[in-house]
Design an enzyme around this catalytic site. Structure first.
Site, PDB file in Angstrom:
ATOM      1  N   ASP A 146       0.082  -6.124  -0.539  1.00 47.50           N
ATOM      2  CA  ASP A 146      -0.987  -6.380  -1.499  1.00 47.50           C
ATOM      3  C   ASP A 146      -0.548  -7.554  -2.364  1.00 47.50           C
ATOM      4  O   ASP A 146       0.480  -7.481  -3.042  1.00 47.50           O
ATOM      5  CB  ASP A 146      -1.236  -5.157  -2.382  1.00 47.50           C
ATOM      6  CG  ASP A 146      -1.773  -3.970  -1.607  1.00 47.50           C
ATOM      7  OD1 ASP A 146      -2.603  -4.179  -0.706  1.00 47.50           O
ATOM      8  OD2 ASP A 146      -1.358  -2.830  -1.901  1.00 47.50           O
ATOM      9  N   CYS A 170       0.840  -1.191   0.000  1.00 49.66           N
ATOM     10  CA  CYS A 170       0.000   0.000   0.000  1.00 49.66           C
ATOM     11  C   CYS A 170       0.880   1.248   0.000  1.00 49.66           C
ATOM     12  O   CYS A 170       1.867   1.333   0.736  1.00 49.66           O
ATOM     13  CB  CYS A 170      -0.917  -0.008   1.216  1.00 49.66           C
ATOM     14  SG  CYS A 170      -1.874   1.511   1.418  1.00 49.66           S
TER      15      CYS A 170
END
Length: 289
Positions: A203, A196
């Site tokens: 992620d 992120c």
């Protein structure tokens, strides 16, 4: 102009359970696109394909309703929607009464359209082009068993036994085999990971690369995808960076990049970018999603 650091990412947030469209936090695409060499019109089409797994509201008798939501945001829109703000916005439906599912769908389309076109002339009319730009599909529980699980099609790059030592984007790893005949092929990897932009939380994603042109060196391509491992950027921005690196360094005749990221906060984001007009891929989740 909204900036990511001013969003609710990484901050303690009150969960509002009464409808509040102001919770949506759009972020302009232009800044990150400028970083990858897109100063005017982008050399791609496509969309950001979202799935909401935690969508609920009350009917007029106060009885909770649950559903899945599929949302399609064209990449031509000037803004993305920051995902935590989207989660908070959807939670604001939880104790809000709606006459029926069509009323929910209409409200979602109007609010999301306003957000992705905010600060532009097209945002001034709820009946204008902005409204038509966002795709909204709501699946009620009787349709849940029609939601299939599929893995991305293509030749797996993960089969290659390569040494990986670079964990920030390294486009110099990309190269073609110029003495070989042009090919059309589809390559996939489950090893995409980025972080992120604001919080640094991981992620996880799978990526599919379809192209026509000089053969791309597959070992270098896999090493390049792995090089995103410590990179901080939103999903949409990572996919556009991958597209532009391939487009400028490998110079394919045709190119499409599609990533499916695992969900966070009940939402997954699946960006698709293509150099030529084609239908969007169906929003079918992978096993990890």
């Amino acid at each position: 102009m909204n900036h990511p650091e001013n969003s609710q990412l990484g901050k303690a947030s009150a969960y509002i359970d009464q409808y509040d469209a102001s919770l949506l936090f759009p972020i302009a695409r232009a800044g990150k696109r400028a970083e990858i060499g897109i100063a005017a019109a982008a050399p791609f089409f496509g969309a950001d394909i979202w799935t909401a797994f935690e969508l609920s509201w009350l009917n007029l008798r106060g009885k909770p309703q649950v559903a899945l939501g599929h949302f399609t945001v064209p990449c031509e829109t000037p803004n993305i929607i920051e995902s935590k703000s989207f989660k908070l916005y959807l939670n604001s439906f939880n104790n809000t009464q709606f006459a029926d599912v069509d009323a929910v769908k209409t409200r979602l389309r109007a609010d999301l359209s306003e957000a992705v076109w905010r600060d532009t002339a097209l945002a001034t009319s709820a009946r204008g082009p902005a409204l038509a730009s966002i795709g909204v599909r709501i699946l009620l529980p009787e349709l849940f068993d029609r939601e299939p699980v599929y893995e991305l099609d293509g030749l797996s790059l993960d089969r290659l036994d390569v040494e990986c030592s670079r964990y920030t984007p390294a486009p110099d790893l990309l190269k073609v085999l110029p003495d070989e005949a042009p090919v059309s092929e589809v390559l996939v990897s489950n090893l995409l990971k980025s972080n992120c932009l604001v919080t640094g939380q991981p992620d996880w994603g799978s990526v599919q690369i379809s192209y026509t042109g000089a053969p791309i060196d597959q070992e270098g391509l896999l090493q390049y995808l792995v090089s995103f491992r410590n990179h901080n950027e939103f999903h949409e921005q990572c996919v556009e960076r991958i597209f532009m690196d391939l487009w400028t360094r490998c110079k394919p005749l045709k190119l499409a990049v599609y990533a499916r990221y695992t969900r966070r906060g009940g939402l997954d984001i699946n960006p698709f970018r293509t150099s030529y007009p084609q239908a969007l891929p169906p929003n079918t989740r992978a096993a990890r999603q």
